[in-house]
Design a protein around this motif. Structure first.
Motif, PDB file in Angstrom:
ATOM      1  N   HIS A 262      10.692  -6.168 -13.768  1.00 31.31           N
ATOM      2  CA  HIS A 262      10.780  -6.504 -14.956  1.00 31.31           C
ATOM      3  C   HIS A 262      12.390  -6.646 -15.731  1.00 31.31           C
ATOM      4  O   HIS A 262      13.129  -5.320 -15.696  1.00 31.31           O
ATOM      5  N   GLY A 263      12.662  -7.627 -15.902  1.00 32.17           N
ATOM      6  CA  GLY A 263      14.145  -7.629 -16.414  1.00 32.17           C
ATOM      7  C   GLY A 263      14.837  -7.249 -15.404  1.00 32.17           C
ATOM      8  O   GLY A 263      14.949  -7.711 -14.349  1.00 32.17           O
ATOM      9  N   ARG A 264      15.719  -6.154 -15.785  1.00 31.10           N
ATOM     10  CA  ARG A 264      16.665  -5.667 -14.865  1.00 31.10           C
ATOM     11  C   ARG A 264      16.106  -4.558 -13.861  1.00 31.10           C
ATOM     12  O   ARG A 264      16.999  -4.117 -12.984  1.00 31.10           O
ATOM     13  N   ARG A 265      14.980  -4.051 -14.379  1.00 31.07           N
ATOM     14  CA  ARG A 265      14.291  -3.150 -13.539  1.00 31.07           C
ATOM     15  C   ARG A 265      13.846  -3.659 -11.995  1.00 31.07           C
ATOM     16  O   ARG A 265      13.127  -4.763 -11.858  1.00 31.07           O
ATOM     17  N   ALA A 266      14.029  -3.034 -10.938  1.00 27.82           N
ATOM     18  CA  ALA A 266      13.600  -3.394  -9.770  1.00 27.82           C
ATOM     19  C   ALA A 266      12.202  -3.331  -9.387  1.00 27.82           C
ATOM     20  O   ALA A 266      11.394  -2.504 -10.199  1.00 27.82           O
ATOM     21  N   MET A 267      11.671  -3.659  -8.229  1.00 29.87           N
ATOM     22  CA  MET A 267      10.317  -3.666  -8.028  1.00 29.87           C
ATOM     23  C   MET A 267       9.807  -1.936  -7.988  1.00 29.87           C
ATOM     24  O   MET A 267      10.724  -1.509  -7.110  1.00 29.87           O
ATOM     25  N   ALA A 268       8.876  -1.773  -8.653  1.00 31.63           N
ATOM     26  CA  ALA A 268       8.426  -0.647  -8.541  1.00 31.63           C
ATOM     27  C   ALA A 268       7.129  -0.255  -7.452  1.00 31.63           C
ATOM     28  O   ALA A 268       6.291  -1.534  -7.233  1.00 31.63           O
ATOM     29  N   LYS A 269       6.930   0.774  -6.821  1.00 31.29           N
ATOM     30  CA  LYS A 269       6.233   0.708  -5.745  1.00 31.29           C
ATOM     31  C   LYS A 269       5.333   2.053  -5.979  1.00 31.29           C
ATOM     32  O   LYS A 269       5.763   3.117  -6.538  1.00 31.29           O
ATOM     33  N   GLU A 270       4.199   2.004  -5.690  1.00 30.92           N
ATOM     34  CA  GLU A 270       3.134   3.551  -5.528  1.00 30.92           C
ATOM     35  C   GLU A 270       2.148   3.391  -4.674  1.00 30.92           C
ATOM     36  O   GLU A 270       1.677   2.462  -4.169  1.00 30.92           O
ATOM     37  N   ASN A 271       1.966   4.815  -4.052  1.00 29.37           N
ATOM     38  CA  ASN A 271       0.959   4.837  -2.951  1.00 29.37           C
ATOM     39  C   ASN A 271       0.016   5.559  -3.524  1.00 29.37           C
ATOM     40  O   ASN A 271      -0.124   6.246  -4.344  1.00 29.37           O
ATOM     41  N   ASN A 272      -1.342   5.605  -2.526  1.00 28.32           N
ATOM     42  CA  ASN A 272      -2.420   6.327  -2.675  1.00 28.32           C
ATOM     43  C   ASN A 272      -2.928   6.101  -4.005  1.00 28.32           C
ATOM     44  O   ASN A 272      -3.569   7.008  -4.878  1.00 28.32           O
ATOM     45  N   VAL A 273      -3.132   4.806  -4.373  1.00 25.87           N
ATOM     46  CA  VAL A 273      -3.727   4.405  -5.913  1.00 25.87           C
ATOM     47  C   VAL A 273      -5.467   4.488  -5.353  1.00 25.87           C
ATOM     48  O   VAL A 273      -5.623   3.571  -4.667  1.00 25.87           O
ATOM     49  N   PRO A 274      -6.006   4.997  -5.998  1.00 26.88           N
ATOM     50  CA  PRO A 274      -7.641   5.260  -5.957  1.00 26.88           C
ATOM     51  C   PRO A 274      -8.328   3.926  -6.382  1.00 26.88           C
ATOM     52  O   PRO A 274      -7.805   3.271  -7.302  1.00 26.88           O
ATOM     53  N   TRP A 275      -9.655   4.006  -5.941  1.00 26.47           N
ATOM     54  CA  TRP A 275     -10.392   2.691  -6.073  1.00 26.47           C
ATOM     55  C   TRP A 275     -10.545   2.634  -7.842  1.00 26.47           C
ATOM     56  O   TRP A 275     -10.522   1.550  -8.260  1.00 26.47           O
ATOM     57  N   GLU A 276     -10.650   3.931  -8.435  1.00 31.34           N
ATOM     58  CA  GLU A 276     -11.106   3.935  -9.923  1.00 31.34           C
ATOM     59  C   GLU A 276     -10.034   3.703 -10.673  1.00 31.34           C
ATOM     60  O   GLU A 276     -10.319   3.136 -11.975  1.00 31.34           O
ATOM     61  N   ARG A 277      -8.766   3.198 -10.159  1.00 31.58           N
ATOM     62  CA  ARG A 277      -7.599   2.880 -10.970  1.00 31.58           C
ATOM     63  C   ARG A 277      -7.525   1.282 -10.978  1.00 31.58           C
ATOM     64  O   ARG A 277      -6.466   0.745 -11.638  1.00 31.58           O
TER      65      ARG A 277
END
Length: 404
Positions: A262-277
């Motif tokens: 987003h804009g100047r912000r680099a790509m963010a990553k996230e692990n262990n995202v559950p199905w309900e989200r």
């Protein structure tokens, strides 16, 4: 008397000796006479007690020949069963001998792992087991809640790109086989893709539903969807839902998420995202496009809504949860409330403290487009929530503490 006993016993002794020396038939070696019906029948043979009486009590031929007719019939029945066992074994039915409708009913009830294993038995079963008819059900049951039109379109692009690469390699004499699958490595990760030329693998059409299912199941295919409360519930994204690229992790039954920069912000990553989200995007449009609101005239105080919001023009929109509130001039009395007749609609985000600049905003009912500024962000399109499941999901994600 003793001589008479020996003479009468010699034929029986030779008979027992011949049984001991005669090799067992193949079926006996395989079965090892351990089936329950065998021991049940043998344990009740009167001949056991009969032989014991002859050898231990030295009875004469008269007793030996007085075998009850009931025992004879039972022995004949058992002997007939043994003699005909090989014939029954040779005429045993194969699963391929079943009528097509019966076989199809069996395959329909198999889970994906079993259906995948069945496809590796023979070419006839493989042609049946890779049918889209069976895999469409599994695709819908497991992935239907988070796979939408955008994900399907991404898969079609993936197939087209792979086909083009394979065609290019074939022209240069470097042909690559189609995806090799159906290898089971462990219970928790029951399918692993193969790219070697092993003869134990079977080719699978890239455009089949089974190929798509396996690409999702193994995590090889990243697909677009939306994630509630992104970045492990970052306080700045509470009660919001943003677009991301997802990859399934079969070892943990969760997902890896990649959020676009987003804009100047680099790509963010996230692990262990559950199905309900996770969820399918409500509209098949780019997250940078403004949603045209078609529900503004229907909004009443108390209605649940989602509204697009972004920090600045370079950011994509995310969907934020809120409710329709009352105008400041209204005391909230249902008998006298006329807020729904006003051209101004009040939106409340009650997970923020009263007095917070994020707590309330207003939009124009008839001329609403994107509204806002660089300080408070920009509010976009609105969608009214009528599905109780969607409303329940938002309330389940409600923060434990009111935000500042």
């Amino acid at each position: 008397m003793l001589l008479y006993f020996l003479i009468t016993c010699f034929p029986f002794i030779f008979f027992l000796k011949s049984l001991a020396l005669k090799p067992l038939p193949p079926w006996a070696t395989e079965m090892r006479l351990l089936s329950p019906w065998f021991w049940k029948d043998v344990s009740f043979f009167p001949s056991f007690s009969l032989i014991k009486n002859i050898l231990c009590l030295g009875l004469g031929i008269g007793f030996f020949t007085t075998i009850p007719s009931k025992m004879s019939l039972k022995k004949m029945s058992f002997t007939s069963k043994v003699d005909n066992f090989e014939e029954v074994e040779e005429s045993a039915m194969s699963i391929l001998d079943l009528p097509d409708l019966v076989l199809e009913c069996i395959l329909e009830r198999l889970p994906p792992a079993a259906l995948c294993s069945m496809a590796g038995v023979c070419s006839s079963l493989r042609s049946r087991c890779i049918s889209d008819h069976f895999w469409e059900k599994h695709m819908k049951n497991k992935w239907g809640r988070i796979i939408g039109p955008a994900a399907y379109r991404e898969w079609q692009w993936h197939i087209a790109l792979k086909t083009r690469k394979d065609s290019s390699h074939s022209k240069h004499g470097k042909s690559k086989g189609l995806m090799r699958i159906l290898s089971i490595v462990k219970p928790s990760w029951w399918i692993q893709s193969k790219v070697d030329g092993s003869s134990n693998q079977c080719s699978l059409p890239d455009d089949s539903v089974m190929a798509w299912f396996l690409a999702l199941e193994t995590g090889r295919f990243w697909f677009p969807a939306q994630v509630y409360n992104r970045e492990n519930g970052h306080v700045g994204f509470m009660l919001s839902c943003y677009d991301a690229e997802l990859s399934y992790d079969p070892r943990t039954d969760t997902f890896h998420a990649r959020y676009p920069p987003h804009g100047r912000r680099a790509m963010a990553k996230e692990n262990n995202v559950p199905w309900e989200r996770l969820r399918v995007p409500p509209f098949d449009t780019s997250p940078h496009d403004l949603h045209i609101s078609d529900c503004l005239n229907e909004l009443h105080p108390g209605d649940n809504i989602e509204i697009q919001w972004r920090r600045n023009k370079e950011f994509p929109y995310g969907w934020w949860y809120g409710v329709v509130g009352h105008l400041e001039s209204c005391d909230g009395n249902e008998n006298y409330c006329r807020c729904h007749n006003s051209d101004t609609v009040v939106l409340e985000f009650n997970h923020y403290t009263p007095g917070s600049r994020w707590r309330r905003t207003t939009v124009h009912r008839k001329e609403h487009q994107e509204e806002g500024n660089e300080a408070d962000g920009f509010y976009g399109g609105i969608r009214k929530l009528c599905n109780e499941e969607e409303i329940s999901t938002w309330k389940h994600l409600w923060p434990s503490e009111i935000l500042e």
